[in-house]
Design a protein around this motif. Structure first.
Motif, short mmCIF file in Angstrom:
data_model
loop_
_atom_site.label_atom_id
_atom_site.label_comp_id
_atom_site.label_asym_id
_atom_site.label_seq_id
_atom_site.Cartn_x
_atom_site.Cartn_y
_atom_site.Cartn_z
N GLN A 329 0.83 -1.20 0.00
CA GLN A 329 0.00 0.00 0.00
C GLN A 329 0.87 1.26 0.00
O GLN A 329 0.67 2.16 -0.83
CB GLN A 329 -0.91 -0.01 1.24
N SER A 332 3.25 1.39 -3.33
CA SER A 332 2.55 1.78 -4.57
C SER A 332 2.21 3.27 -4.55
O SER A 332 2.23 3.93 -5.60
CB SER A 332 1.29 0.94 -4.75
N TRP A 333 1.90 3.81 -3.37
CA TRP A 333 1.63 5.25 -3.26
C TRP A 333 2.89 6.06 -3.61
O TRP A 333 2.84 7.04 -4.35
CB TRP A 333 1.15 5.60 -1.85
N LEU A 336 3.50 6.00 -7.26
CA LEU A 336 2.62 6.99 -7.92
C LEU A 336 3.20 8.39 -7.77
O LEU A 336 3.22 9.19 -8.71
CB LEU A 336 1.22 6.93 -7.30
N ALA A 341 1.57 11.38 -9.95
CA ALA A 341 0.20 10.93 -10.21
C ALA A 341 -0.65 10.84 -8.96
O ALA A 341 -1.73 10.27 -8.99
CB ALA A 341 0.24 9.56 -10.89
N THR A 342 -0.20 11.42 -7.84
CA THR A 342 -1.01 11.41 -6.63
C THR A 342 -1.86 12.68 -6.58
O THR A 342 -1.53 13.69 -7.20
CB THR A 342 -0.12 11.34 -5.38
N ALA A 356 0.33 5.11 -14.61
CA ALA A 356 -0.38 5.66 -13.45
C ALA A 356 -1.62 4.84 -13.14
O ALA A 356 -1.93 4.55 -11.97
CB ALA A 356 -0.75 7.12 -13.72
N GLY A 357 -2.35 4.46 -14.18
CA GLY A 357 -3.54 3.64 -13.97
C GLY A 357 -3.19 2.30 -13.35
O GLY A 357 -3.90 1.81 -12.45
N ARG A 360 -2.28 2.93 -9.66
CA ARG A 360 -3.50 3.18 -8.86
C ARG A 360 -4.22 1.87 -8.58
O ARG A 360 -4.74 1.65 -7.47
CB ARG A 360 -4.42 4.14 -9.61
N SER A 361 -4.28 1.00 -9.59
CA SER A 361 -4.93 -0.29 -9.41
C SER A 361 -4.22 -1.12 -8.33
O SER A 361 -4.87 -1.73 -7.47
CB SER A 361 -4.93 -1.06 -10.75
N HIS A 363 -2.41 0.06 -5.90
CA HIS A 363 -2.62 0.75 -4.63
C HIS A 363 -4.01 0.43 -4.06
O HIS A 363 -4.15 0.12 -2.87
CB HIS A 363 -2.45 2.25 -4.82
N LEU A 364 -5.02 0.49 -4.91
CA LEU A 364 -6.39 0.20 -4.46
C LEU A 364 -6.53 -1.25 -4.03
O LEU A 364 -7.21 -1.56 -3.04
CB LEU A 364 -7.38 0.54 -5.56
#
Length: 381
Positions: A329, A332-333, A336, A341-342, A356-357, A360-361, A363-364
């Motif tokens: 978590q 990945s942040w 980004l 891209a944050t 970036a996509g 984000r994936s 990270h989520l």
């Protein structure tokens, strides 16, 4: 000798049950080895003659009595092994007289019942297992997979998956087998994903394109989970398998680093660059940006992914040294953040939008997984 002569005459008129009992008794007397030479010779002739008994019950009694002994007459055992399935069953299942060559010949007969009996034999040799994997029916391959004492080569596991991997029963048995090589386990994961993707219900609910994407993402996550279970000496073989399958993609590598699979990442770089693992390990430990970027370029990684990977490596290096605590978590942040891209930053350049996509994936996914773990911990408290 005269006793045997009387026995053979008696079998011509005796009832089936009587003949079956007498056949078993004669076989046991022969195997005990206490008969004089002439009587033993005559007894063997009588056992051979019993092969022509019209009743399968008599021949089965003979097979049952002889099936466990190494001293059973070879010609009698061979004939019984070729008899109808119910008669041959005890011999095929356990007779030590049958050689690997005999068993392989029986497997090649392509009788499913025969193949299954052989597949269940205790301590089945690698060569017989290979014959079943190569030509055996699905049921025989399932029986082989269930035989924990069988010696099965990696190539035989692969052949079973290639020939019958679309069957859910075989996949289930192989997936739980600790003997299964890591590359075969990965193939099973892919086959399971493809089966789910092609399921009419899934396609009806989410559509073909969405099902394809969900399946791909699920397979990548499963691959990462699989990598966690591998011993270090299996990394090279698994990397080579993924390379041959065309799965060492940029997306996979970014996920790999984000989740901290750095040792495996080192083997990936070795496969893609041809550099020694020692040199790659030194570069990953030293953390110098320019040599790392040069290594990534040689591996074929696009320039936009260099910065986030280098940022992730720095974090995981600190984690390994005990300087900080972090997981996918947080990493990945920060990845980004390295490409701007944050939230609160200007959007990434167009050529980095796809990256970036992806980040984000990741990270989520990590957020959801951590929340799930926390909820489980609360529920268990």
């Amino acid at each position: 000798m005269q006793v045997v002569q009387h026995f053979l005459k008696w079998t011509q008129t005796a009832k089936v049950s009587e003949r079956a009992g007498a056949a078993a008794a004669l076989a046991r007397a022969y195997l005990e080895g206490e008969l004089p030479f002439e009587d033993r010779y005559a007894a063997e002739a009588a056992l051979t003659a019993l092969l022509d008994d019209p009743s399968s019950k008599v021949r089965f009694a003979l097979a049952e009595a002889l099936s466990m002994s190494r001293h059973a007459p070879v010609q009698v055992v061979a004939a019984l092994a070729s008899d109808q399935p119910d008669v041959a069953a005890p011999i095929l299942a356990r007779s030590p007289v049958l050689s690997d060559t005999d068993l392989i010949d029986r497997v090649a007969d392509e009788r499913v019942a025969t193949q299954c009996l052989i597949a269940r034999r205790a301590h089945l040799s690698m060569s017989v297992s290979a014959a079943i994997a190569e030509v055996g029916a699905l049921e025989a391959c399932i029986a082989l997979a269930e035989n924990s004492s069988a010696d099965i080569a990696a190539v035989s596991f692969r052949r079973m998956i290639e020939r019958h991997g679309n069957d859910a029963r075989l996949r289930e048995r192989l997936a739980g087998d600790p003997r299964l090589p890591s590359d075969c386990r990965h193939v099973l994961l892919r086959q399971l994903g493809e089966a789910l993707r092609d399921a009419p219900l899934v396609r009806a609910l989410v559509g073909a394109a969405r099902a394809e994407k969900l399946t791909k993402d699920a397979c990548i996550r499963a691959s990462l989970t699989l990598i966690e279970t591998l011993d270090a000496d299996e990394h090279g073989a698994m990397v080579e398998h993924l390379r041959i399958q065309g799965e060492l993609t940029t997306s996979f590598i970014v996920r790999l680093v984000a989740h901290g699979k750095i040792d495996f990442f080192g083997h990936v770089l070795m496969s893609l660059t041809g550099e020694s693992l020692a040199r790659i390990g030194g570069l990953l430990v030293s953390g110098r940006d320019l040599p790392l970027a040069a290594l990534f370029k040689k591996a074929g990684l696009a320039k936009p992914v260099h910065a986030p990977i280098i940022r992730a490596l720095a974090v995981w290096r600190d984690v390994a040294l005990g300087k900080r605590i972090a997981g996918a978590q947080e990493v990945s942040w920060l990845m980004l953040e390295s490409i701007g891209a944050t939230p609160g930053q200007d959007g990434p350049a167009a050529d980095a939008a796809e990256l970036a996509g992806l980040l984000r994936s990741i990270h989520l996914d990590a957020l959801r997984e951590n929340a799930r773990i926390q909820a489980q911990a609360i529920a268990a408290a």
